[in-house]
Design a protein around this motif. Structure first.
Motif, short mmCIF file in Angstrom:
data_model
loop_
_atom_site.label_atom_id
_atom_site.label_comp_id
_atom_site.label_asym_id
_atom_site.label_seq_id
_atom_site.Cartn_x
_atom_site.Cartn_y
_atom_site.Cartn_z
N ASN A 27 20.31 -46.85 -41.85
CA ASN A 27 20.28 -46.54 -40.42
C ASN A 27 18.84 -46.54 -39.91
O ASN A 27 17.90 -46.49 -40.69
CB ASN A 27 20.92 -45.17 -40.17
CG ASN A 27 22.37 -45.11 -40.59
OD1 ASN A 27 23.10 -46.10 -40.52
ND2 ASN A 27 22.81 -43.94 -41.03
N SER A 28 18.72 -46.60 -38.61
CA SER A 28 17.39 -46.57 -37.98
C SER A 28 16.46 -47.59 -38.62
O SER A 28 15.32 -47.29 -38.97
CB SER A 28 16.78 -45.17 -38.08
OG SER A 28 17.62 -44.22 -37.45
N LEU A 29 16.96 -48.78 -38.78
CA LEU A 29 16.19 -49.82 -39.47
C LEU A 29 14.93 -50.19 -38.71
O LEU A 29 14.90 -50.17 -37.47
CB LEU A 29 17.06 -51.05 -39.69
CG LEU A 29 18.05 -50.92 -40.84
CD1 LEU A 29 19.17 -51.94 -40.73
CD2 LEU A 29 17.34 -51.05 -42.18
N LYS A 30 13.90 -50.51 -39.47
CA LYS A 30 12.61 -50.87 -38.94
C LYS A 30 12.24 -52.28 -39.40
O LYS A 30 12.73 -52.72 -40.45
CB LYS A 30 11.54 -49.89 -39.43
CG LYS A 30 11.83 -48.43 -39.11
CD LYS A 30 10.78 -47.54 -39.74
CE LYS A 30 11.05 -46.07 -39.46
NZ LYS A 30 10.03 -45.19 -40.08
N PRO A 31 11.39 -52.97 -38.67
CA PRO A 31 10.98 -54.31 -39.11
C PRO A 31 10.41 -54.31 -40.53
O PRO A 31 10.59 -55.28 -41.27
CB PRO A 31 9.92 -54.70 -38.08
CG PRO A 31 10.34 -53.98 -36.83
CD PRO A 31 10.87 -52.66 -37.32
N GLU A 32 9.76 -53.22 -40.92
CA GLU A 32 9.19 -53.16 -42.27
C GLU A 32 10.24 -53.00 -43.36
O GLU A 32 9.92 -53.04 -44.54
CB GLU A 32 8.15 -52.03 -42.37
CG GLU A 32 8.62 -50.69 -41.88
CD GLU A 32 8.21 -50.41 -40.44
OE1 GLU A 32 8.32 -51.34 -39.59
OE2 GLU A 32 7.79 -49.28 -40.17
N ASP A 33 11.49 -52.82 -42.97
CA ASP A 33 12.58 -52.80 -43.95
C ASP A 33 13.05 -54.22 -44.30
O ASP A 33 13.88 -54.39 -45.20
CB ASP A 33 13.78 -52.02 -43.43
CG ASP A 33 13.48 -50.54 -43.23
OD1 ASP A 33 13.90 -49.99 -42.20
OD2 ASP A 33 12.83 -49.96 -44.11
N THR A 34 12.52 -55.20 -43.62
CA THR A 34 12.90 -56.59 -43.88
C THR A 34 12.52 -56.97 -45.31
O THR A 34 11.37 -56.81 -45.73
CB THR A 34 12.20 -57.53 -42.89
OG1 THR A 34 12.70 -57.27 -41.57
CG2 THR A 34 12.47 -58.99 -43.24
N ALA A 35 13.50 -57.44 -46.04
CA ALA A 35 13.29 -57.79 -47.45
C ALA A 35 14.58 -58.36 -48.02
O ALA A 35 15.64 -58.28 -47.38
CB ALA A 35 12.87 -56.56 -48.26
N VAL A 36 14.47 -58.88 -49.23
CA VAL A 36 15.66 -59.19 -50.01
C VAL A 36 15.99 -57.94 -50.81
O VAL A 36 15.12 -57.39 -51.51
CB VAL A 36 15.44 -60.39 -50.94
CG1 VAL A 36 16.69 -60.64 -51.78
CG2 VAL A 36 15.08 -61.63 -50.14
N TYR A 37 17.22 -57.49 -50.71
CA TYR A 37 17.66 -56.27 -51.39
C TYR A 37 18.49 -56.64 -52.61
O TYR A 37 19.37 -57.51 -52.53
CB TYR A 37 18.47 -55.40 -50.43
CG TYR A 37 17.61 -54.66 -49.44
CD1 TYR A 37 16.97 -55.34 -48.40
CD2 TYR A 37 17.42 -53.28 -49.53
CE1 TYR A 37 16.16 -54.67 -47.50
CE2 TYR A 37 16.62 -52.60 -48.62
CZ TYR A 37 15.99 -53.31 -47.60
OH TYR A 37 15.18 -52.65 -46.71
N TYR A 38 18.21 -55.93 -53.71
CA TYR A 38 18.90 -56.18 -54.97
C TYR A 38 19.52 -54.89 -55.48
O TYR A 38 18.91 -53.81 -55.36
CB TYR A 38 17.93 -56.67 -56.04
CG TYR A 38 17.20 -57.95 -55.72
CD1 TYR A 38 15.99 -57.93 -55.02
CD2 TYR A 38 17.71 -59.18 -56.12
CE1 TYR A 38 15.32 -59.10 -54.73
CE2 TYR A 38 17.04 -60.36 -55.83
CZ TYR A 38 15.85 -60.31 -55.14
OH TYR A 38 15.18 -61.48 -54.85
N CYS A 39 20.70 -54.98 -56.07
CA CYS A 39 21.22 -53.84 -56.80
C CYS A 39 21.00 -54.09 -58.29
O CYS A 39 20.94 -55.24 -58.74
CB CYS A 39 22.69 -53.58 -56.50
SG CYS A 39 23.82 -54.90 -56.95
N ALA A 40 20.87 -53.00 -59.03
CA ALA A 40 20.57 -53.09 -60.45
C ALA A 40 21.21 -51.93 -61.18
O ALA A 40 21.50 -50.88 -60.58
CB ALA A 40 19.06 -53.09 -60.66
#
Length: 118
Positions: free
Chosen positions: A83-96
């Protein structure tokens, strides 16, 4: 263990996304699950984690109060509500997944792109 991540997309700043990670192949309760992200030109960083047995969670400081990691035992799925996403949250997200007692994450899913526009 196979991990299948999904749920990424393009969202405006202030918006929300929910990522999902389906775990298959082994009993999910034997693992500590984590979400990581990697932005262009940056190192991969830990975002959030959850102990499948106890449900205890941990977060990196930059997402505390905005992101929530959770699990659904019946669906063998881990979620990351953002929630409340910010431009700096831009990324490729991975689960592990990391076995209890293991030092590192041995199993990784494919990434899902999250792009937050300003």
């Amino acid at each position: 263990v196979q991990l299948q991540a999904s749920g990424g997309g393009l969202v405006q700043a202030g918006g929300s996304l929910r990522l999902s990670c389906v775990v298959s192949g082994r009993t999910s309760s034997n693992y500590y699950m984590g979400w990581f992200r990697q932005a262009p030109g940056k190192e991969r960083e830990f975002v959030a984690g959850i102990n499948w047995r106890t449900g205890s969670t941990s977060y990196t400081d930059s997402v505390k109060g905005r992101f929530t990691i959770s699990k659904d035992n019946a669906k063998n799925t881990v979620y990351l509500q953002m929630n409340s996403l910010k431009p700096e949250d831009t990324a490729v997200y991975y689960c592990a997944a990391r076995g209890f007692g293991s030092a590192g994450y041995a199993y990784w899913g494919q990434g899902t792109q999250v792009t937050v526009s300003s």
